[in-house]
Write a protein that holds these residues in place. Sequence first.
Motif, mmCIF file in Angstrom:
data_model
loop_
_atom_site.group_PDB
_atom_site.id
_atom_site.type_symbol
_atom_site.label_atom_id
_atom_site.label_comp_id
_atom_site.label_asym_id
_atom_site.label_seq_id
_atom_site.Cartn_x
_atom_site.Cartn_y
_atom_site.Cartn_z
ATOM 1 N N VAL A 292 0.865 -1.181 0.000
ATOM 2 C CA VAL A 292 0.000 0.000 0.000
ATOM 3 C C VAL A 292 0.901 1.230 0.000
ATOM 4 N N ARG A 293 0.647 2.146 -0.911
ATOM 5 C CA ARG A 293 1.508 3.315 -1.073
ATOM 6 C C ARG A 293 1.493 4.219 0.155
ATOM 7 N N GLU A 294 0.304 4.516 0.687
ATOM 8 C CA GLU A 294 0.188 5.442 1.814
ATOM 9 C C GLU A 294 -0.037 4.694 3.119
ATOM 10 N N SER A 295 0.580 5.195 4.170
ATOM 11 C CA SER A 295 0.366 4.693 5.522
ATOM 12 C C SER A 295 -0.377 5.774 6.296
ATOM 13 N N SER A 296 -0.865 5.424 7.483
ATOM 14 C CA SER A 296 -1.591 6.428 8.262
ATOM 15 C C SER A 296 -1.128 6.440 9.711
ATOM 16 N N MET A 297 -1.233 7.603 10.302
ATOM 17 C CA MET A 297 -0.971 7.797 11.721
ATOM 18 C C MET A 297 -2.152 8.567 12.285
ATOM 19 N N SER A 298 -2.785 8.018 13.307
ATOM 20 C CA SER A 298 -3.882 8.703 13.989
ATOM 21 C C SER A 298 -3.444 8.963 15.416
ATOM 22 N N CYS A 299 -3.751 10.144 15.911
ATOM 23 C CA CYS A 299 -3.381 10.443 17.289
ATOM 24 C C CYS A 299 -4.420 11.358 17.925
ATOM 25 N N THR A 300 -4.551 11.185 19.219
ATOM 26 C CA THR A 300 -5.379 12.071 20.021
ATOM 27 C C THR A 300 -4.434 12.852 20.919
ATOM 28 N N LEU A 301 -4.533 14.156 20.847
ATOM 29 C CA LEU A 301 -3.624 15.044 21.567
ATOM 30 C C LEU A 301 -4.400 15.990 22.458
ATOM 31 N N LEU A 302 -3.772 16.450 23.508
ATOM 32 C CA LEU A 302 -4.305 17.540 24.315
ATOM 33 C C LEU A 302 -3.519 18.779 23.927
ATOM 34 N N LEU A 303 -4.208 19.744 23.326
ATOM 35 C CA LEU A 303 -3.561 20.941 22.796
ATOM 36 C C LEU A 303 -4.262 22.198 23.275
ATOM 37 N N ALA A 304 -3.517 23.271 23.391
ATOM 38 C CA ALA A 304 -4.124 24.577 23.602
ATOM 39 C C ALA A 304 -4.917 24.909 22.337
ATOM 40 N N GLY A 305 -5.984 25.651 22.491
ATOM 41 C CA GLY A 305 -6.864 25.953 21.367
ATOM 42 C C GLY A 305 -6.170 26.559 20.168
ATOM 43 N N ASP A 306 -5.146 27.374 20.413
ATOM 44 C CA ASP A 306 -4.461 28.034 19.300
ATOM 45 C C ASP A 306 -3.262 27.236 18.783
ATOM 46 N N ALA A 307 -3.055 26.024 19.281
ATOM 47 C CA ALA A 307 -1.903 25.220 18.872
ATOM 48 C C ALA A 307 -2.248 24.195 17.796
ATOM 49 N N THR A 308 -3.518 24.004 17.505
ATOM 50 C CA THR A 308 -3.920 22.965 16.557
ATOM 51 C C THR A 308 -3.445 23.274 15.140
#
Length: 89
Positions: free
Chosen positions: A54-70
Motif C-alpha cells: 500500500v503506497r500510503e500509511s496512516s498515523m492517527s493520534c489524540t492530543l491535548l492541545l491549547a486551542g491556538d496550537a492545533t
Amino acid sequence: MSTSFVIPASRSAMLLRRRIATYFVGGADELPTLVGALDGCLVHELSVDIRDGVRESSMSCTLLLAGDATEPLLERLRELPSVVSSELV
C-alpha cells in the motif's frame, strides 16, 4: 494574614482534545520524523497503520492541545516531505 487571588485562564490556555489523522508515504522509516513533529504535545493515543503493498500509511493520534496550537501543528505536519495530508477528524 494571607491574600489569595483567582486569575481566570484565557480560553487559549485550556487544553482541548484533538484527533488528527495524517497520511504519509515512506513506511516505517518516516515514523521518527512524524513522531518528532509531535514534540511538545501531550499525546493521549497514537496508532500507526503500515501495510505491505500500500503506497500510503496512516498515523492517527489524540492530543491535548491549547486551542491556538492545533493549526500550527497541522501545518508543521503538512510541511514534512513524506506527508500527503494531515487533518482534524
